[in-house]
Design an enzyme around this catalytic site. Sequence first.
Site, PDB file in Angstrom:
ATOM      1  N   LYS A 118      -6.903  -5.086  -2.937  1.00 22.87           N
ATOM      2  CA  LYS A 118      -7.627  -5.592  -1.772  1.00 22.87           C
ATOM      3  C   LYS A 118      -8.623  -4.553  -1.289  1.00 22.87           C
ATOM      4  O   LYS A 118      -8.495  -3.375  -1.624  1.00 22.87           O
ATOM      5  CB  LYS A 118      -6.643  -5.950  -0.656  1.00 22.87           C
ATOM      6  CG  LYS A 118      -5.823  -4.777  -0.144  1.00 22.87           C
ATOM      7  CD  LYS A 118      -4.694  -5.258   0.747  1.00 22.87           C
ATOM      8  CE  LYS A 118      -3.943  -4.117   1.372  1.00 22.87           C
ATOM      9  NZ  LYS A 118      -4.704  -3.263   2.280  1.00 22.87           N
TER      10      LYS A 118
ATOM     11  N   ASP B 256       0.790  -1.239   0.000  1.00 23.42           N
ATOM     12  CA  ASP B 256       0.000   0.000   0.000  1.00 23.42           C
ATOM     13  C   ASP B 256       0.827   1.297   0.000  1.00 23.42           C
ATOM     14  O   ASP B 256       0.567   2.209   0.794  1.00 23.42           O
ATOM     15  CB  ASP B 256      -0.951   0.023   1.207  1.00 23.42           C
ATOM     16  CG  ASP B 256      -1.964  -1.118   1.203  1.00 23.42           C
ATOM     17  OD1 ASP B 256      -1.912  -1.964   0.290  1.00 23.42           O
ATOM     18  OD2 ASP B 256      -2.794  -1.175   2.124  1.00 23.42           O
TER      19      ASP B 256
ATOM     20  N   ASP C 255      -4.556  -0.932  -1.809  1.00 26.37           N
ATOM     21  CA  ASP C 255      -5.867  -0.769  -1.191  1.00 26.37           C
ATOM     22  C   ASP C 255      -6.775  -0.146  -2.263  1.00 26.37           C
ATOM     23  O   ASP C 255      -6.412   0.875  -2.867  1.00 26.37           O
ATOM     24  CB  ASP C 255      -5.728   0.166   0.028  1.00 26.37           C
ATOM     25  CG  ASP C 255      -6.660  -0.179   1.163  1.00 26.37           C
ATOM     26  OD1 ASP C 255      -7.057  -1.348   1.298  1.00 26.37           O
ATOM     27  OD2 ASP C 255      -6.988   0.742   1.953  1.00 26.37           O
TER      28      ASP C 255
ATOM     29  N   HIS D  18     -10.790   6.642   1.809  1.00 33.39           N
ATOM     30  CA  HIS D  18      -9.410   6.586   1.310  1.00 33.39           C
ATOM     31  C   HIS D  18      -9.294   5.529   0.215  1.00 33.39           C
ATOM     32  O   HIS D  18     -10.085   4.592   0.154  1.00 33.39           O
ATOM     33  CB  HIS D  18      -8.438   6.263   2.453  1.00 33.39           C
ATOM     34  CG  HIS D  18      -8.643   4.889   3.015  1.00 33.39           C
ATOM     35  ND1 HIS D  18      -9.619   4.602   3.946  1.00 33.39           N
ATOM     36  CD2 HIS D  18      -8.038   3.713   2.737  1.00 33.39           C
ATOM     37  CE1 HIS D  18      -9.583   3.314   4.234  1.00 33.39           C
ATOM     38  NE2 HIS D  18      -8.644   2.738   3.515  1.00 33.39           N
TER      39      HIS D  18
ATOM     40  N   HIS E 264     -10.743   0.507  -2.764  1.00 29.75           N
ATOM     41  CA  HIS E 264     -12.112   0.436  -2.246  1.00 29.75           C
ATOM     42  C   HIS E 264     -13.138   1.053  -3.191  1.00 29.75           C
ATOM     43  O   HIS E 264     -12.891   2.135  -3.751  1.00 29.75           O
ATOM     44  CB  HIS E 264     -12.218   1.206  -0.929  1.00 29.75           C
ATOM     45  CG  HIS E 264     -11.370   0.682   0.175  1.00 29.75           C
ATOM     46  ND1 HIS E 264     -11.422  -0.624   0.603  1.00 29.75           N
ATOM     47  CD2 HIS E 264     -10.441   1.301   0.969  1.00 29.75           C
ATOM     48  CE1 HIS E 264     -10.577  -0.780   1.616  1.00 29.75           C
ATOM     49  NE2 HIS E 264      -9.964   0.356   1.846  1.00 29.75           N
TER      50      HIS E 264
ATOM     51  N   CYS F 195      -1.593  -2.744   7.787  1.00 32.14           N
ATOM     52  CA  CYS F 195      -1.597  -3.576   6.582  1.00 32.14           C
ATOM     53  C   CYS F 195      -0.300  -4.355   6.377  1.00 32.14           C
ATOM     54  O   CYS F 195      -0.331  -5.507   5.952  1.00 32.14           O
ATOM     55  CB  CYS F 195      -1.964  -2.742   5.363  1.00 32.14           C
ATOM     56  SG  CYS F 195      -3.699  -2.224   5.437  1.00 32.14           S
TER      57      CYS F 195
ATOM     58  N   HIS G  46     -17.564   1.837   0.392  1.00 30.68           N
ATOM     59  CA  HIS G  46     -16.997   0.800   1.269  1.00 30.68           C
ATOM     60  C   HIS G  46     -17.408   1.035   2.717  1.00 30.68           C
ATOM     61  O   HIS G  46     -17.321   2.153   3.230  1.00 30.68           O
ATOM     62  CB  HIS G  46     -15.468   0.764   1.147  1.00 30.68           C
ATOM     63  CG  HIS G  46     -14.888  -0.508   1.657  1.00 30.68           C
ATOM     64  ND1 HIS G  46     -14.477  -0.661   2.958  1.00 30.68           N
ATOM     65  CD2 HIS G  46     -14.707  -1.708   1.042  1.00 30.68           C
ATOM     66  CE1 HIS G  46     -14.039  -1.913   3.114  1.00 30.68           C
ATOM     67  NE2 HIS G  46     -14.173  -2.559   1.971  1.00 30.68           N
TER      68      HIS G  46
END
Length: 201
Positions: free
Chosen positions: A106, A8, A46, A81, A48, A151, A52
């Site tokens: 993810k 990330d 990351d 984010h 989303h 993470c 989310h």
Amino acid sequence: MKTLVLVDVQNDFMPGGALPIARGGEIVPVINKIQGKFALVVSTQDWHPANHKSFASQHKSRKPFETIDLNGLEQTLWPDHCVQGSRGAEFHKGLDMRPTEAVFRKGTDPEIDSYSGFYDNGHRRKTGMAGYLRERGATELYFCGLAADICVFYTLMDGLKEGFQCAFVEDAARALDAKVFEEAKKKMTAKGARIVASNAF
Ligand SMILES: [Zn+2]
């Protein structure tokens, strides 16, 4: 085979981003310097959807950093984010992405968060990263990125569960919370991970 896993390294986790980690930008030159020492480099991202459920904005009268129950799992609520396609979700522009051979996204399911690059927080769905790494012959994984206590930590712990030798490159990671990070390091080493510095390569 030595593999570097970049977790990330995205704009929203950098100072000025939506969910900034102090001094996050300092890891970029460190990662750039060591990438060439690895036989394989992969990245997690990351990623989303805008709705989310880890976002406080999706829950009435909830604020970021509060904790809720989300589909049976304890969930910290975050500021919006790394929304798919946004600038915040892009990798830091200073990060040399040329060595990265595969990106594992993810957090794509709005109903469950995913701190680890291997599975979601409920271990319900895999990203395929473990299978990819095994198929490529990866044995020793070195983890770095943001945030070290969340993470990076959860990805490393799942790497251990998947049977890889795991090490944490401490100066190529920054934590959101120093106290949580100290506990995270104890948990990593208790399960057999090594903590190394980038000048070891
Ligand atoms: Zn996220």
